[in-house]
Design an enzyme around this catalytic site. Sequence first.
Site, mmCIF file in Angstrom:
data_model
loop_
_atom_site.group_PDB
_atom_site.id
_atom_site.type_symbol
_atom_site.label_atom_id
_atom_site.label_comp_id
_atom_site.label_asym_id
_atom_site.label_seq_id
_atom_site.Cartn_x
_atom_site.Cartn_y
_atom_site.Cartn_z
ATOM 1 N N SER A 315 0.834 -1.204 0.000
ATOM 2 C CA SER A 315 0.000 0.000 0.000
ATOM 3 C C SER A 315 0.861 1.243 0.000
ATOM 4 C CB SER A 315 -0.900 0.017 1.237
ATOM 5 O OG SER A 315 -0.152 0.327 2.412
ATOM 6 N N ASP A 316 0.311 2.305 -0.575
ATOM 7 C CA ASP A 316 0.918 3.608 -0.336
ATOM 8 C C ASP A 316 0.794 3.891 1.159
ATOM 9 O OD1 ASP A 316 2.122 6.067 -0.668
ATOM 10 O OD2 ASP A 316 0.909 6.616 -2.399
ATOM 11 N N TRP A 317 1.576 4.835 1.648
ATOM 12 C CA TRP A 317 1.728 5.054 3.089
ATOM 13 C C TRP A 317 0.422 5.580 3.693
ATOM 14 C CZ3 TRP A 317 5.120 2.425 1.186
ATOM 15 C CH2 TRP A 317 6.372 2.156 1.757
#
Length: 781
Positions: A315-317
């Site tokens: 996932s993106d942060w």
Amino acid sequence: MTFVEGMHYYVSALGIRSQTVLSKWGRKANGFMMEHQFKKNIVGSVILMTALFTASRASAQFPGMPQPKHYEWSDSSLAPDARADLVIKEMTLDEKMLLLHGQGLSFFSTGPTESNGGAGYTKAIPRLGIPAIQMADSAYGVTQGAGRGRYSTALPNDLAAASSWDPQAAFEYGALIGRELRAEGYSMSLGGGVNLTREPRNGRTFEYQGEDPLLAGTLAGNFVKGVQSQNIIGDLKHYAINDQESGRDAVNANIDKRSMRETDLRAFEIALGISDAGGVMCSYNRVNGDYACENQYLLGDILKKNFKFKGFVLSDWGGTHSAAKASHAGLDQEQPGAYFFGDDLKKSVESGEVSQDELNDHVHRVLRTIFAVGLFDHPVMTQVPDVFRGADLAQSIAEKSIVLLKNKGAVLPLKSIRTVAVIGGHADVGVLSGGGSAQVEPPGGSPVPPPHSNDPMSAFIRPLWMPSSPLKALTAKLPDAKVSYTAGDDPATAAAAAKQADVAIVFAYQWESEGSDLPTLGLAAEQNKLIETVADANPKTIVVLETGSPATMPWIDKVAAVVEAWYPGIRGAEALANILSGAVNPTGKLAVTFPKSDADLPHPTLVLPPPESKPNYAAMTDFSDFMKIAAKGLPPFQTTYNEKLEVGYKWYDAQKKPVLFPFGFGLSYTTYAYSGLKATPGDSTAVAFTVKNTGKLAGTEIAQVYASLPDSAGEPPKRLVGWVRVDLAPGESKQVSVSVSRDQLTVYDEASDSWKLVPGSYGIRVGGSSQDLPLQQAISF
């Protein structure tokens, strides 16, 4: 730790697995120690210190590991999948879970940490010899260096490099980043942006590779291939339809499947086919109602089944919003923490909501990637980065990337010039760089101090300049000319300086960063006024643009020349001076269309989030608070991509809108002519033609091939299907051939979920830009 153990670490780190070599070194070294006493032998002491230092670095990568060990999965002759399966058989549930989430935002940590100081990491599993995955943002260079005193090469930004249209340069760009990641102790790149420029005001346009899926996919694929050539995990991002930054955590992108498959997803598919990327980062936004990181269609159906992606999805942060749903959809790893893929996912596994097979698939993908890229067999070893090699490559790519947009009266290159007035843009001290997570820290700090701000995000998002001075570079390149500098704060003073010079060069800029979009493609009003005032004072005014996106130019008819330098990197000034002086003939061509105005965009007004869909920054004390809010989720707001297939030049073609500068456009100091087109259809259509340098200087032409599909296909007027870089001496002609694969001519049929070649007549067009195509031929399928 004994010397034998130290040498065991040392040889293992070099990838030498022979126990014979280790034993021989050990026996000789221990004998040497007893006989000669290392403390009295300088050479022996150096060897001992080297071994112990290497051992300490190995210990940092494998904390708690007493000694390298041969495992069943150490056999590099086994396939990565088989090696991963062997590890999984030996893993406990807790060990499996360690590979499925990060350990927090390491660069904000104040206590002891295994982090290397980058954006995130997964823990090592010493019992099984599995290394930590140390991740660093690295779109145009390795980031977060300042806090640990590290140097990283700042390359030209990604859109700049895309303007070279050079797959080999993209590979070298990635390989340099891979080498520097490894040198700094990292094992995974978080670069590889491939989102198309559907919305050119996107604050991350500078991180991406332009508006065409073939060009963007080819270059991003070669970038990641270069990274992984250094035994570093590469990734592609942000999957998918992450085409604006405004409200990125809340926006729901509405788009039909055909448009997705032929545009944004097509770019990812091409990039994956070239790179075999180890990771794909899913994006913050929702797509057709579901978050991208828990979107079954994007992750499960398309990426893993259709594209046959073998790596892991991270996932993106703060982009994870659930445990079981995200797991079912195809998310493999949450970053940067364990809000959902820690205890919540573990409970889902224990309850049976997430099956053991599903869990093991996540784990398998991470392990397989570690083996496939060579990270297990070639552990990271830190060393001083090769600063000079990096700077030379940065300059070479910048010289290929700078685009000459206008050159009235051949004012460029600068020849027989006595006086030059350099004006504005902090050109006396540096060149601008792109911000946010991609930001590479300038060596020695920014020569233009960033503005003071109390915003907790300001340490992360702020304008910085690279210490590469155009004034100094031009002064060195034009030794017979007087080169002066005026700040440009006062247009009248700038005009006076311009009037006294043979040539005036105005440096203008537009800074951008993730987290927000540009309000307009226009420069700031004071910069436009400065350019117009200087141009009124001196008709030989050259404008140098440092932007990460297209820029509108209300003053275009008043100036003699325009040069798009982008964010040109650590040697940007030197590259620019070579272009302006004629030491290098410009070859760059636009990877994005420059429209005349915002009104000509598919969405003239940017869709902004309502108040309820915005994070409450005032309530945050640090960046970790933002992560918690992002994980919780924000109410959605809608944007609809009703331009569908008409992205970039396809929009302007279909809508018959004139543009400022078209996709694929770029001038040279020489001229080219095209002739002799012959297109031979087949499973791979061969497009042969001749390019001639009709000028007096050597140059490189980027010859482009486009195809118009039958009307029944329902496609935009044309699409890019290939290109070739052609090096030509003055007067030289070359016959070249571009192979157009069948899949470049197909369309996606949603009803059958398949790609189809529509029967009928296809127009093959060849030339120097998307709007300069003198050669045309019809072929039939």
